[in-house]
Design a protein around this motif. Structure first.
Motif, PDB file in Angstrom:
ATOM      1  N   LEU A   7      -7.755 -49.305   9.240  1.00 62.45           N
ATOM      2  CA  LEU A   7      -7.707 -47.778   8.853  1.00 62.45           C
ATOM      3  C   LEU A   7      -9.123 -47.167   8.476  1.00 62.45           C
ATOM      4  CD1 LEU A   7      -5.295 -46.047   8.091  1.00 62.45           C
ATOM      5  CD2 LEU A   7      -5.516 -46.620   5.681  1.00 62.45           C
ATOM      6  N   LYS A   8     -10.169 -47.934   7.976  1.00 62.22           N
ATOM      7  CA  LYS A   8     -11.437 -47.437   7.899  1.00 62.22           C
ATOM      8  C   LYS A   8     -12.014 -47.036   9.235  1.00 62.22           C
ATOM      9  CE  LYS A   8     -15.916 -48.791   5.889  1.00 62.22           C
ATOM     10  NZ  LYS A   8     -16.756 -49.671   5.319  1.00 62.22           N
ATOM     11  N   GLN A   9     -11.786 -48.069  10.220  1.00 58.87           N
ATOM     12  CA  GLN A   9     -12.245 -47.821  11.555  1.00 58.87           C
ATOM     13  C   GLN A   9     -11.676 -46.521  12.060  1.00 58.87           C
ATOM     14  OE1 GLN A   9     -14.912 -49.093  13.312  1.00 58.87           O
ATOM     15  NE2 GLN A   9     -15.282 -50.078  11.274  1.00 58.87           N
ATOM     16  N   LEU A  10     -10.315 -46.308  11.800  1.00 58.34           N
ATOM     17  CA  LEU A  10      -9.578 -45.137  12.471  1.00 58.34           C
ATOM     18  C   LEU A  10     -10.223 -44.015  11.936  1.00 58.34           C
ATOM     19  CD1 LEU A  10      -7.243 -44.255  14.344  1.00 58.34           C
ATOM     20  CD2 LEU A  10      -6.004 -44.344  12.159  1.00 58.34           C
ATOM     21  N   LYS A  11     -10.621 -44.050  10.608  1.00 59.37           N
ATOM     22  CA  LYS A  11     -11.087 -42.892  10.136  1.00 59.37           C
ATOM     23  C   LYS A  11     -12.497 -42.652  10.527  1.00 59.37           C
ATOM     24  CE  LYS A  11      -8.956 -42.994   5.250  1.00 59.37           C
ATOM     25  NZ  LYS A  11      -9.203 -43.487   3.779  1.00 59.37           N
ATOM     26  N   ILE A  12     -13.104 -43.459  10.638  1.00 58.70           N
ATOM     27  CA  ILE A  12     -14.572 -43.342  11.209  1.00 58.70           C
ATOM     28  C   ILE A  12     -14.549 -43.001  12.658  1.00 58.70           C
ATOM     29  CG2 ILE A  12     -16.696 -44.787  11.958  1.00 58.70           C
ATOM     30  CD1 ILE A  12     -16.226 -46.510   9.366  1.00 58.70           C
ATOM     31  N   LYS A  13     -13.811 -43.470  13.585  1.00 54.89           N
ATOM     32  CA  LYS A  13     -13.854 -43.081  14.836  1.00 54.89           C
ATOM     33  C   LYS A  13     -13.211 -41.466  15.130  1.00 54.89           C
ATOM     34  CE  LYS A  13     -13.782 -47.703  16.759  1.00 54.89           C
ATOM     35  NZ  LYS A  13     -15.076 -47.784  17.349  1.00 54.89           N
ATOM     36  N   THR A  14     -12.291 -41.295  14.444  1.00 56.19           N
ATOM     37  CA  THR A  14     -11.611 -39.834  14.079  1.00 56.19           C
ATOM     38  C   THR A  14     -12.897 -38.758  13.764  1.00 56.19           C
ATOM     39  OG1 THR A  14      -9.406 -40.787  13.584  1.00 56.19           O
ATOM     40  CG2 THR A  14     -10.107 -38.464  13.205  1.00 56.19           C
ATOM     41  N   GLY A  15     -13.479 -39.109  12.812  1.00 54.96           N
ATOM     42  CA  GLY A  15     -14.854 -38.287  12.352  1.00 54.96           C
ATOM     43  C   GLY A  15     -15.665 -38.085  13.660  1.00 54.96           C
ATOM     44  N   VAL A  16     -16.146 -39.036  14.327  1.00 59.24           N
ATOM     45  CA  VAL A  16     -16.937 -39.275  15.368  1.00 59.24           C
ATOM     46  C   VAL A  16     -16.441 -38.194  16.300  1.00 59.24           C
ATOM     47  CG1 VAL A  16     -18.157 -40.589  17.129  1.00 59.24           C
ATOM     48  CG2 VAL A  16     -17.989 -41.274  14.848  1.00 59.24           C
ATOM     49  N   VAL A  17     -15.022 -38.471  16.710  1.00 57.41           N
ATOM     50  CA  VAL A  17     -14.563 -37.580  17.901  1.00 57.41           C
ATOM     51  C   VAL A  17     -14.731 -36.074  17.280  1.00 57.41           C
ATOM     52  CG1 VAL A  17     -12.665 -36.921  18.929  1.00 57.41           C
ATOM     53  CG2 VAL A  17     -13.092 -39.042  18.620  1.00 57.41           C
ATOM     54  N   GLU A 100      -4.026 -37.441  12.120  1.00 58.80           N
ATOM     55  CA  GLU A 100      -5.396 -36.583  12.284  1.00 58.80           C
ATOM     56  C   GLU A 100      -5.934 -37.198  13.474  1.00 58.80           C
ATOM     57  OE1 GLU A 100      -8.747 -34.426  11.717  1.00 58.80           O
ATOM     58  OE2 GLU A 100      -6.902 -34.152  11.013  1.00 58.80           O
ATOM     59  N   ALA A 101      -5.926 -38.434  13.750  1.00 59.82           N
ATOM     60  CA  ALA A 101      -6.554 -39.172  14.920  1.00 59.82           C
ATOM     61  C   ALA A 101      -5.919 -38.444  16.187  1.00 59.82           C
ATOM     62  CB  ALA A 101      -6.546 -40.407  15.129  1.00 59.82           C
ATOM     63  N   LYS A 102      -4.670 -38.498  16.200  1.00 60.58           N
ATOM     64  CA  LYS A 102      -4.005 -37.758  17.575  1.00 60.58           C
ATOM     65  C   LYS A 102      -4.115 -36.280  17.531  1.00 60.58           C
ATOM     66  CE  LYS A 102      -0.402 -41.175  17.663  1.00 60.58           C
ATOM     67  NZ  LYS A 102       1.196 -41.513  17.696  1.00 60.58           N
ATOM     68  N   THR A 103      -4.357 -35.669  16.463  1.00 57.05           N
ATOM     69  CA  THR A 103      -4.961 -34.201  16.585  1.00 57.05           C
ATOM     70  C   THR A 103      -6.057 -33.991  16.977  1.00 57.05           C
ATOM     71  OG1 THR A 103      -3.319 -33.709  14.634  1.00 57.05           O
ATOM     72  CG2 THR A 103      -5.254 -32.010  15.141  1.00 57.05           C
ATOM     73  N   GLN A 104      -7.025 -34.938  16.709  1.00 55.91           N
ATOM     74  CA  GLN A 104      -8.511 -34.874  17.209  1.00 55.91           C
ATOM     75  C   GLN A 104      -8.494 -35.160  18.960  1.00 55.91           C
ATOM     76  OE1 GLN A 104     -10.861 -33.380  15.798  1.00 55.91           O
ATOM     77  NE2 GLN A 104      -9.622 -32.945  14.153  1.00 55.91           N
ATOM     78  N   LEU A 105      -7.705 -35.944  19.009  1.00 50.05           N
ATOM     79  CA  LEU A 105      -7.555 -36.465  20.539  1.00 50.05           C
ATOM     80  C   LEU A 105      -7.189 -35.275  21.487  1.00 50.05           C
ATOM     81  CD1 LEU A 105      -6.291 -40.031  20.487  1.00 50.05           C
ATOM     82  CD2 LEU A 105      -8.612 -39.143  21.222  1.00 50.05           C
ATOM     83  N   GLU A 106      -6.150 -34.540  20.757  1.00 46.99           N
ATOM     84  CA  GLU A 106      -5.534 -33.256  21.470  1.00 46.99           C
ATOM     85  C   GLU A 106      -6.639 -32.378  21.462  1.00 46.99           C
ATOM     86  OE1 GLU A 106      -2.185 -32.250  19.496  1.00 46.99           O
ATOM     87  OE2 GLU A 106      -0.984 -33.878  20.038  1.00 46.99           O
ATOM     88  N   ALA A 107      -7.459 -32.302  20.523  1.00 41.81           N
ATOM     89  CA  ALA A 107      -8.437 -31.142  20.631  1.00 41.81           C
ATOM     90  C   ALA A 107      -9.523 -31.309  21.534  1.00 41.81           C
ATOM     91  CB  ALA A 107      -8.987 -30.958  19.192  1.00 41.81           C
TER      92      ALA A 107
END
Length: 112
Positions: A7-17, A100-107
């Motif tokens: 979960l922490k890695q998911l938050k970090i990688k989402t923030g990077v994107v 949120e991660a999927k939203t950022q991938l779409e963006a």
């Protein structure tokens, strides 16, 4: 890797994107501004000094275009990293971080 670590890695990688999407868009806007400035300087140049300034402005445009390409490459790598984490992780479908991660991938797909 534990669920908390994933979960922490998911938050970090989402923030990077998310950050790289903004950075890429910012560089694209800067290219437009720099091109307009370079064209104006070139059109208004009446002596050698002004022509030199116009030439340097064109070089700035080239550097900014290079930064757009660099930001795009880093964004693509970050997207792949995030997609890999999502596919290899065990996240629940109700997980806010996953949505949120999927939203950022779409963006990211829309900005490319």
């Amino acid at each position: 890797m534990s669920d908390a670590d994933q979960l922490k890695q998911l938050k970090i990688k989402t923030g990077v994107v998310k950050r790289l999407i903004k950075e890429h868009a910012s560089y694209q806007k800067q290219v437009v501004k720099d091109e307009e400035k370079a064209e104006k300087l070139a059109a208004d140049a009446t002596n050698e000094d002004e022509e030199y300034v116009a030439k340097k402005a064109k070089e700035v445009v080239k550097e900014t275009v290079t930064m757009v390409r660099d930001a795009h490459g880093r964004l693509q790598k970050a997207v792949v990293d995030l997609q890999t984490l999502i596919s290899s992780g065990s996240f629940s479908d109700e997980c806010a971080e996953l949505s949120e991660a999927k939203t950022q991938l779409e963006a990211a797909a829309a900005s490319a």
